[in-house]
Design a protein around this motif. Structure first.
Motif, PDB file in Angstrom:
ATOM      1  N   HIS A 118     -14.252 -17.787  -7.696  1.00  0.00           N
ATOM      2  CA  HIS A 118     -13.643 -18.663  -8.693  1.00  0.00           C
ATOM      3  C   HIS A 118     -13.785 -20.103  -8.217  1.00  0.00           C
ATOM      4  O   HIS A 118     -13.445 -20.416  -7.092  1.00  0.00           O
ATOM      5  N   ASP A 119     -14.299 -20.956  -9.079  1.00  0.00           N
ATOM      6  CA  ASP A 119     -14.443 -22.364  -8.724  1.00  0.00           C
ATOM      7  C   ASP A 119     -13.064 -22.983  -8.547  1.00  0.00           C
ATOM      8  O   ASP A 119     -12.182 -22.770  -9.373  1.00  0.00           O
ATOM      9  N   ARG A 120     -12.869 -23.736  -7.463  1.00  0.00           N
ATOM     10  CA  ARG A 120     -11.533 -24.275  -7.201  1.00  0.00           C
ATOM     11  C   ARG A 120     -11.378 -25.734  -7.614  1.00  0.00           C
ATOM     12  O   ARG A 120     -10.271 -26.197  -7.832  1.00  0.00           O
ATOM     13  N   ALA A 121     -12.476 -26.465  -7.647  1.00  0.00           N
ATOM     14  CA  ALA A 121     -12.361 -27.866  -8.023  1.00  0.00           C
ATOM     15  C   ALA A 121     -13.301 -28.135  -9.177  1.00  0.00           C
ATOM     16  O   ALA A 121     -14.478 -28.320  -8.956  1.00  0.00           O
ATOM     17  N   PRO A 122     -12.831 -28.156 -10.376  1.00  0.00           N
ATOM     18  CA  PRO A 122     -11.452 -27.931 -10.805  1.00  0.00           C
ATOM     19  C   PRO A 122     -11.172 -26.436 -11.018  1.00  0.00           C
ATOM     20  O   PRO A 122     -12.066 -25.680 -11.301  1.00  0.00           O
ATOM     21  N   LEU A 123      -9.904 -26.087 -10.865  1.00  0.00           N
ATOM     22  CA  LEU A 123      -9.482 -24.699 -11.048  1.00  0.00           C
ATOM     23  C   LEU A 123      -9.692 -24.277 -12.505  1.00  0.00           C
ATOM     24  O   LEU A 123     -10.084 -23.160 -12.779  1.00  0.00           O
ATOM     25  N   PHE A 124      -9.387 -25.207 -13.414  1.00  0.00           N
ATOM     26  CA  PHE A 124      -9.626 -24.938 -14.836  1.00  0.00           C
ATOM     27  C   PHE A 124      -9.825 -26.263 -15.537  1.00  0.00           C
ATOM     28  O   PHE A 124      -9.430 -27.312 -15.031  1.00  0.00           O
ATOM     29  N   VAL A 125     -10.425 -26.220 -16.710  1.00  0.00           N
ATOM     30  CA  VAL A 125     -10.702 -27.429 -17.470  1.00  0.00           C
ATOM     31  C   VAL A 125     -10.307 -27.170 -18.913  1.00  0.00           C
ATOM     32  O   VAL A 125     -10.543 -26.089 -19.437  1.00  0.00           O
ATOM     33  N   GLN A 126      -9.688 -28.174 -19.546  1.00  0.00           N
ATOM     34  CA  GLN A 126      -9.402 -28.003 -20.961  1.00  0.00           C
ATOM     35  C   GLN A 126     -10.598 -28.475 -21.771  1.00  0.00           C
ATOM     36  O   GLN A 126     -11.140 -29.543 -21.524  1.00  0.00           O
TER      37      GLN A 126
ATOM     38  N   ALA B 190     -16.292 -39.062  -6.786  1.00  0.00           N
ATOM     39  CA  ALA B 190     -15.054 -38.280  -6.795  1.00  0.00           C
ATOM     40  C   ALA B 190     -13.808 -39.160  -6.725  1.00  0.00           C
ATOM     41  O   ALA B 190     -12.735 -38.733  -7.145  1.00  0.00           O
ATOM     42  N   ALA B 191     -13.945 -40.389  -6.224  1.00  0.00           N
ATOM     43  CA  ALA B 191     -12.773 -41.262  -6.138  1.00  0.00           C
ATOM     44  C   ALA B 191     -12.129 -41.434  -7.504  1.00  0.00           C
ATOM     45  O   ALA B 191     -10.907 -41.453  -7.630  1.00  0.00           O
ATOM     46  N   CYS B 192     -12.939 -41.575  -8.572  1.00  0.00           N
ATOM     47  CA  CYS B 192     -12.398 -41.698  -9.918  1.00  0.00           C
ATOM     48  C   CYS B 192     -12.419 -40.368 -10.662  1.00  0.00           C
ATOM     49  O   CYS B 192     -11.448 -39.960 -11.273  1.00  0.00           O
ATOM     50  N   HIS B 193     -13.568 -39.677 -10.606  1.00  0.00           N
ATOM     51  CA  HIS B 193     -13.739 -38.499 -11.459  1.00  0.00           C
ATOM     52  C   HIS B 193     -13.189 -37.215 -10.831  1.00  0.00           C
ATOM     53  O   HIS B 193     -13.244 -36.163 -11.450  1.00  0.00           O
ATOM     54  N   GLY B 194     -12.689 -37.299  -9.605  1.00  0.00           N
ATOM     55  CA  GLY B 194     -12.074 -36.134  -8.974  1.00  0.00           C
ATOM     56  C   GLY B 194     -13.106 -35.193  -8.378  1.00  0.00           C
ATOM     57  O   GLY B 194     -14.274 -35.200  -8.748  1.00  0.00           O
ATOM     58  N   ALA B 195     -12.634 -34.357  -7.415  1.00  0.00           N
ATOM     59  CA  ALA B 195     -13.524 -33.397  -6.788  1.00  0.00           C
ATOM     60  C   ALA B 195     -14.037 -32.426  -7.836  1.00  0.00           C
ATOM     61  O   ALA B 195     -13.274 -31.945  -8.661  1.00  0.00           O
ATOM     62  N   GLY B 196     -15.340 -32.191  -7.822  1.00  0.00           N
ATOM     63  CA  GLY B 196     -15.916 -31.263  -8.794  1.00  0.00           C
ATOM     64  C   GLY B 196     -15.829 -31.782 -10.221  1.00  0.00           C
ATOM     65  O   GLY B 196     -15.959 -31.017 -11.175  1.00  0.00           O
ATOM     66  N   GLY B 197     -15.562 -33.067 -10.404  1.00  0.00           N
ATOM     67  CA  GLY B 197     -15.487 -33.640 -11.745  1.00  0.00           C
ATOM     68  C   GLY B 197     -14.241 -33.227 -12.500  1.00  0.00           C
ATOM     69  O   GLY B 197     -14.230 -33.178 -13.722  1.00  0.00           O
ATOM     70  N   MET B 198     -13.184 -32.911 -11.739  1.00  0.00           N
ATOM     71  CA  MET B 198     -11.967 -32.426 -12.392  1.00  0.00           C
ATOM     72  C   MET B 198     -11.162 -33.552 -13.031  1.00  0.00           C
ATOM     73  O   MET B 198     -10.171 -33.296 -13.713  1.00  0.00           O
ATOM     74  N   GLY B 199     -11.592 -34.817 -12.849  1.00  0.00           N
ATOM     75  CA  GLY B 199     -10.935 -35.933 -13.518  1.00  0.00           C
ATOM     76  C   GLY B 199      -9.695 -36.428 -12.798  1.00  0.00           C
ATOM     77  O   GLY B 199      -9.183 -35.780 -11.889  1.00  0.00           O
ATOM     78  N   ASN B 200      -9.269 -37.600 -13.207  1.00  0.00           N
ATOM     79  CA  ASN B 200      -8.031 -38.196 -12.714  1.00  0.00           C
ATOM     80  C   ASN B 200      -7.372 -38.795 -13.925  1.00  0.00           C
ATOM     81  O   ASN B 200      -8.033 -39.006 -14.939  1.00  0.00           O
ATOM     82  N   PRO B 201      -6.073 -39.116 -13.861  1.00  0.00           N
ATOM     83  CA  PRO B 201      -5.439 -39.705 -15.044  1.00  0.00           C
ATOM     84  C   PRO B 201      -6.235 -40.920 -15.535  1.00  0.00           C
ATOM     85  O   PRO B 201      -6.469 -41.851 -14.782  1.00  0.00           O
ATOM     86  N   ASN B 202      -6.702 -40.825 -16.792  1.00  0.00           N
ATOM     87  CA  ASN B 202      -7.455 -41.879 -17.482  1.00  0.00           C
ATOM     88  C   ASN B 202      -8.850 -42.127 -16.937  1.00  0.00           C
ATOM     89  O   ASN B 202      -9.470 -43.129 -17.242  1.00  0.00           O
TER      90      ASN B 202
END
Lengths: 310, 528
Positions: B425-433, A125-137
């Motif tokens: 609703h999943d919060r992390a991430p809230l939405f994904v493109q 998560a440090a790079c890919h964000g919580a839940g895989g939500m990503g980080n800039p780049n």
């Protein structure tokens, strides 16, 4: 509460509130007092048994050798042993079965996902964000875009062995001029909007071929097979404009600036063993030596389930 | 307000009393005696309230017969704790709807308050399981050991074989009732027939044995030995209900004005005799004799008439002199808690009305009007107009809350949904493109199956144009359990207004298509 005491002989302490509520000085019952004195006697035993008396350079350790941390550790080990026994068959299955088989076993799959949350949080998560939500780049893992492939085995390979992004600066031959880069950047921007065949970007399209971009990104801007090269025809940008100090030669404002920078300076381009200024950094470490095969399998399933995989 | 002392403190009203310890008695509060000593052996006499008490007590027969009722092949009333389900005839209540239980409790709590405000401790006197069980136990005691006088004598006898022979059957029957009580209680929590079977195989669980034996012995002990001490000594409801009674509440009350000064028949007769002698001394007899003879009666008839007239006059005078209470003590003898109602309303009184029966039977015998002890309020005795119960604010407030609770309960029971759906609703991430530019949201859909049948839940999602959803199309959900599915929903950015769009998640059981529910949720995307 004052000097006037309407109940002088009742044995009250003289504390009187609201006219008639007063504190009496009644002796406690005998059994209570006996318990109280027994408590004093117990203090001696406690003082001998447990760490008690502070000394100049520490404290008395007590004959039992008890410490809070030790007690905690024992309870924790007990819990760990209990967990280990309870999920032994599942862990065994995770270790021995191939991924394709695990993915078919809904129960085992859910177990792998449930036990990966902490692993992912600690390591990914440090790079890919919580839940895989990503980080800039750093790539988003919850979407449907996979640089190295979204199949469970491809995801496993990416985590186990790591990935190193690779893109030469100024085209595969390294000979694109600044003007050519501007043109090909226009073409890449148009590709993303589905306007790759627009006459206005025909010049860029020619340079795309000349610069040998097709070798990795494919003739249409979409890699023929997953190879780490970004799919240029979709709406997801691998590198977004981010001024994080890694580039002193240019200032990124728009997405187009980011595209120009990537083409000009490449990804992980080294000179004399050092990364050049402004080149993109894109390295995924290899996790198998650190986490072991079983945990990597677990994480691969977790990541696969984040975005639904492919 | 009290005046100030010279030293600045306020004077207390209590300063007027010259005592050091100011207990309730010292400041003039009368403490009525309660029976905390020997066993109360109450007389049993028939009467209006006695009958009423039996009818009310018969409500508890449902405890014994309830577990054997069947409904659609199941036990009709079943608290299925291991499966977290409550079955009541056709209705199944799952933990999600447990607030229904709170409504039932609220309704009955307020019913208790309302009834108590109107007619005193009706619960205590007629319905309370402790009162009812004690009543049955003492009834059996009378069957086995005879009337109170005989029982008191038996109690005083030293323990010998004769005594044991008389007492043993009673205790055995008491224990049997205790067992029946605890077994019936237990049978509400597990299948009753199966419980019988397991009992004969001595195959009950630890907690089942513990409940069976513990509750059975508790019944035997409390109803057989503690009796009125429970009401007097440690029942909290006795105190709570005492606080709900006010001046307009009707409770069994002794009519002091009519009854006092009380005098026993012996004393009364002596007084009448004294009066007759006085009349004689005053020459009343001769006066009347002359009068009757003058009216043309013959001597014999006149003499008889004179005696009758004088006796009647003496009796009337005695009635005027004494109250109606002949101090026969029957009202105390019949009281199951051993209180003397003539001292006034008191906390030992469970308002069972048995003293009313007793007094009325005596009034009938001595040819006085009934109702020397009767249901009446304090206001009645003070000659105040008592408002009708439906005009009293406290009763109205109780009834309003009761109506709300009952209304919610009825609404819930008639609208009990066989399926319950929640979407997280999943919060992390809230939405994904996504790569095609659409936005994806992830939901975890939880489906509760409240039906007795397996459900094949089909999930569909509706929303703005362009909505696409991905999920396991059909989720199998076992009865009484929660099924779970991940739903991924995609929408083009253009469908969002201010970064949001409403969506509906529809779940339908494919086995029973009429079972269908909709969950309203929201889709979240970037604001621009």
């Amino acid at each position: 509460m004052a000097g006037h005491n309407p109940w002088p002989n009742e044995g009250n302490t003289g504390h009187i509130w609201d006219e008639d509520i007063r504190e009496l000085d009644n002796p406690p019952p005998l059994w209570w007092m006996l318990a109280f004195y027994a408590g004093f006697v117990m203090i001696v035993f406690y003082a001998i048994y447990y760490p008690t008396i502070p000394l100049a350079n520490g404290f008395t350790k007590g004959v039992a050798g008890w410490t809070a941390v030790k007690e905690y550790q024992e309870s924790y080990n007990e819990l760990k042993a209990w967990r280990k026994a309870k999920f032994a068959d599942k862990e065994e299955a995770l270790a021995s079965k191939p991924l394709s088989e695990i993915m078919k076993d809904e129960d085992l799959k859910l177990y792998a996902v449930a036990t990966s949350k902490m692993l992912f949080g600690d390591n990914c998560a440090a790079c890919h964000g919580a839940g895989g939500m990503g980080n800039p780049n750093f790539p988003v893992l919850a979407d449907d875009d996979w640089l190295w492939g979204g199949h469970i085995n491809q995801i496993y390979a990416s985590i186990a062995n790591g990935r190193v992004g690779n893109m030469p600066a100024r085209g595969l031959m390294g000979n694109l001029t600044d003007d050519e880069i501007e043109k090909v950047a226009d073409y890449v921007m148009a590709l993303s909007e589905g306007k790759g065949n627009d006459p206005s970007v025909a010049a860029g399209k020619a340079i795309f071929a000349k610069g040998m971009c097709v070798a990795c990104h494919g003739p249409t801007g979409k890699p023929v097979a997953p190879n780490g090269a970004a799919n240029l025809t979709d709406k997801i940008w691998r590198f977004a404009p981010v001024n994080d100090g890694s580039c002193t030669l240019m200032n990124e404002q728009t997405q187009r600036d980011a595209v120009v920078r990537t083409i000009k300076y490449g990804v992980n381009v080294k000179k004399n063993g050092h990364l050049i200024d402004c080149t993109r950094r894109a390295v995924m470490p290899s996790w198998k030596p650190r986490l072991g095969e079983k945990d990597v399998k677990r994480l691969a399933i977790y990541v696969h389930e984040l975005g639904g995989g492919q | 307000m009290s005046e100030q002392h010279r030293d600045g403190t306020r004077a207390s009203l209590l300063d007027e009393y010259e005592v050091n310890s100011k207990t309730l008695e010292d400041i003039g509060v009368e403490i009525l005696p309660v029976n905390t000593g020997k066993t109360v052996h109450a007389k049993r006499i028939p009467g209006h309230y006695r009958t009423l008490k039996w009818i009310a007590a018969s409500v508890w027969l449902t405890l014994f017969f309830g577990p054997y009722l069947r409904w659609n092949g199941h036990q009709a009333i079943l608290w299925d704790l291991p499966n977290r389900q409550f079955h009541f005839f056709g209705i199944t209540i799952l933990p999600q709807d447990i607030w229904v239980l709170a409504m039932i409790l609220l309704f009955f709590a307020l019913l208790l308050a309302a009834v108590t405000a109107i007619a005193g401790r009706v619960w205590c006197g007629y319905f309370c399981f402790h009162t009812v069980w004690t009543d049955v136990f003492t009834w059996l005691e009378e069957k086995f050991e005879g009337p109170p006088a005989k029982r008191i004598k038996l109690d005083q006898q030293p323990l010998n074989w004769e005594k044991i022979k008389v007492k043993l059957p009673k205790h055995l029957v008491w224990l049997l009732i205790g067992f029946a009580t605890s077994f019936s209680f237990l049978a509400f929590f597990t299948d009753s027939f199966d419980l019988w079977k397991r009992l004969f195989h001595l195959d009950l669980g630890k907690w089942e044995w513990l409940t069976l034996i513990g509750l059975g012995l508790a019944t035997y002990f409390f109803a057989g030995f503690m009796r009125e001490q429970v009401c007097i000594g440690f029942c909290p409801y006795a105190r709570i209900q005492g606080a709900m009674i006010d001046e307009a509440t009707i409770v069994p009350t002794y009519d002091k004005d009519r009854g006092e000064p009380r005098a026993q028949m012996k004393e009364r007769n002596a007084y009448v005799r004294k009066l007759l002698q006085q009349y004689k001394a005053k020459g009343e007899e001769e006066k009347l004799m002359e009068q009757f003879l003058a009216e043309g009666m013959d001597e014999r008839a006149a003499k008889k008439k004179v005696q009758e007239t004088l006796r009647q006059r003496a009796n009337e005078e005695a009635d005027h002199h004494f109250g109606d209470c002949i101090d026969c003590h029957l009202c105390v003898d019949v009281c199951p808690t051993g209180v003397d109602i003539r001292l006034g309303q008191q906390f030992g009184c469970i308002t069972c009305g048995l003293c009313i029966d007793a007094c009325d039977s005596i009034m009938e015998k001595i040819k006085k009007p009934k109702g020397l002890i009767r249901y009446a309020s304090l206001d009645d005795f003070l000659g105040k107009e008592t408002p009708k119960w439906y005009k009293r604010p406290r009763v109205l407030i109780y009834i309003t809350v009761m109506t709300i609770a009952a209304g919610l309960l009825l609404w819930k029971l008639t609208h009990l949904s066989p399926i319950d759906v929640k979407a997280l609703h999943d919060r992390a991430p809230l939405f994904v493109q996504m790569s095609d530019g659409t936005i994806q949201n992830k939901y975890t859909v939880k489906i509760v199956n409240k039906t007795p049948n397996k459900m094949m839940a089909k999930i569909t999602v509706e929303g703005p144009k362009g909505l696409v959803f991905l999920t396991d199309r059909v989720v199998p959900v076992e009865p009484g359990t929660v099924g779970q599915a991940i739903v991924r929903v995609r929408l083009p950015k253009s469908a969002l207004k201010n970064g949001r769009a409403p969506i509906r998640i529809i779940v339908q059981d494919q086995n029973h298509p009429e079972i269908r529910t909709t969950y309203e949720s929201v889709f979240i995307g970037p604001k621009r």
